[in-house]
Design a protein around this motif. Structure first.
Motif, mmCIF file in Angstrom:
data_model
loop_
_atom_site.group_PDB
_atom_site.id
_atom_site.type_symbol
_atom_site.label_atom_id
_atom_site.label_comp_id
_atom_site.label_asym_id
_atom_site.label_seq_id
_atom_site.Cartn_x
_atom_site.Cartn_y
_atom_site.Cartn_z
ATOM 1 N N UNK A 173 -19.025 -3.329 -0.516
ATOM 2 C CA UNK A 173 -17.894 -3.496 -1.435
ATOM 3 C C UNK A 173 -16.577 -3.171 -0.737
ATOM 4 N N UNK A 174 -16.588 -2.160 0.122
ATOM 5 C CA UNK A 174 -15.375 -1.806 0.862
ATOM 6 C C UNK A 174 -14.957 -2.951 1.786
ATOM 7 N N UNK A 175 -15.933 -3.543 2.460
ATOM 8 C CA UNK A 175 -15.632 -4.671 3.342
ATOM 9 C C UNK A 175 -15.136 -5.878 2.542
ATOM 10 N N UNK A 176 -15.741 -6.096 1.386
ATOM 11 C CA UNK A 176 -15.316 -7.203 0.530
ATOM 12 C C UNK A 176 -13.901 -6.976 0.016
ATOM 13 N N UNK A 177 -13.604 -5.728 -0.306
ATOM 14 C CA UNK A 177 -12.270 -5.381 -0.805
ATOM 15 C C UNK A 177 -11.193 -5.766 0.197
ATOM 16 N N UNK A 178 -11.389 -5.386 1.465
ATOM 17 C CA UNK A 178 -10.378 -5.680 2.484
ATOM 18 C C UNK A 178 -10.308 -7.178 2.804
ATOM 19 N N UNK A 179 -11.437 -7.866 2.649
ATOM 20 C CA UNK A 179 -11.422 -9.323 2.826
ATOM 21 C C UNK A 179 -10.615 -9.986 1.717
ATOM 22 N N UNK A 180 -10.866 -9.558 0.483
ATOM 23 C CA UNK A 180 -10.171 -10.146 -0.667
ATOM 24 C C UNK A 180 -8.713 -9.724 -0.737
ATOM 25 N N UNK A 181 -8.411 -8.548 -0.229
ATOM 26 C CA UNK A 181 -7.048 -8.031 -0.290
ATOM 27 C C UNK A 181 -6.075 -8.943 0.462
ATOM 28 N N UNK A 182 -6.575 -9.615 1.486
ATOM 29 C CA UNK A 182 -5.736 -10.517 2.270
ATOM 30 C C UNK A 182 -5.457 -11.833 1.532
ATOM 31 N N UNK A 183 -6.345 -12.171 0.575
ATOM 32 C CA UNK A 183 -6.238 -13.484 -0.069
ATOM 33 C C UNK A 183 -5.882 -13.397 -1.556
ATOM 34 N N UNK A 184 -6.293 -12.284 -2.198
ATOM 35 C CA UNK A 184 -6.123 -12.184 -3.642
ATOM 36 C C UNK A 184 -5.225 -11.006 -4.016
ATOM 37 N N UNK A 185 -4.788 -11.004 -5.248
ATOM 38 C CA UNK A 185 -3.981 -9.900 -5.762
ATOM 39 C C UNK A 185 -4.907 -8.771 -6.210
ATOM 40 N N UNK A 186 -5.427 -8.048 -5.239
ATOM 41 C CA UNK A 186 -6.354 -6.958 -5.553
ATOM 42 C C UNK A 186 -5.926 -5.726 -4.781
#
Length: 256
Positions: free
Chosen positions: A234-247
């Motif tokens: 989940x931590x890895x997914x968070x940083x991946x999504x943080x670059x593309x999404x408003x999260x």
């Protein structure tokens, strides 16, 4: 006042009958807590590990840990409610969780070196990974038994857990999995967690977790437990999504 003076003299006499080891234990605790400990028996119980010997008498930290968990929750809830008068219920709930979650309590207990107070630990004793947090809660339970609620609150918020400790947690992420699921629900995005066991030749079991959106895997990780594997993924997914999404991991205090 006379009754208090009488018991004060009684406790002083009792203190004088303490062994040298107990005096050192009591003085060390009093220095840590910032007040002269009254009844040492509560603290002896709080710093006694469960063993075949202590199990018979039910004299170990577990009962006081149970009490301390409830007392600490009440004190922190009240403090946060007053500290953030304009915050919504969601923010208050998350702040409380950040303070009393196991990881933070472990950190606090380790910083206070609570394992150094253990009375029945030897070289062969194996301590659990959560022992620091367990002892922190047991210590809170012992303080609550030793003094009244107001004094207990003052000791915890003044000596064991400072205001700065709490403020520093405002923007800290304690669960990437929870944050991702909350974001997915808000954005109506279906996040899928899949976790399976991985068996190795030497009978070591690891867990491999992957996170997908639709048919695309966005992160995966392996760890020694299912919970740790999912959190790391989940931590890895968070940083991946943080670059593309408003999260992000910040909480808006005043959002209705």
């Amino acid at each position: 006042m006379r009754l208090r003076a009488y018991f004060s003299r009684f406790l002083k006499k009792k203190h004088n009958r303490l062994s040298e080891k107990d005096k050192i234990f009591k003085n060390s605790l009093s220095e840590l807590l910032g007040y002269p400990v009254n009844d040492l028996i509560f603290f002896k119980e709080a710093f006694t590990l469960k063993s075949p010997e202590t199990k018979k008498k039910n004299f170990n930290y577990e009962r006081l840990e149970f009490l301390g968990d409830a007392v600490l929750g009440c004190i922190i809830t009240s403090y946060i409610f007053q500290k953030y008068p304009n915050a919504n219920e969601g923010f208050l709930t998350q702040m409380k969780s950040k303070v009393v979650n196991r990881k933070n309590l472990n950190s606090l207990g380790e910083k206070l070196k609570l394992t150094s107070f253990l009375l029945n630990k030897d070289q062969n004793t194996t301590l659990s990974e959560n022992i620091h947090g367990n002892l922190f809660e047991a210590l809170v339970g012992a303080i609550f038994q030793d003094v009244d609620y107001d004094k207990c609150r003052d000791v915890i918020l003044g000596n064991l857990l400072t205001q700065q400790d709490i403020i520093s947690l405002e923007n800290k992420i304690i669960s990437y999995k929870g944050l991702l699921l909350e974001w997915g629900q808000k954005e109506k995005i279906n996040l899928r967690f899949e976790t399976s066991e991985e068996n190795f030749a030497n009978k070591v079991v690891h867990f491999r977790s992957s996170i997908s959106i639709g048919d695309k895997t966005i992160a995966h990780a392996s760890e020694v437990s299912k919970k740790k594997a999912e959190e790391k993924a989940a931590q890895r997914a968070f940083y991946t999504l943080q670059k593309k999404e408003n999260i992000n991991g910040e909480n808006q205090k005043n959002t209705p």
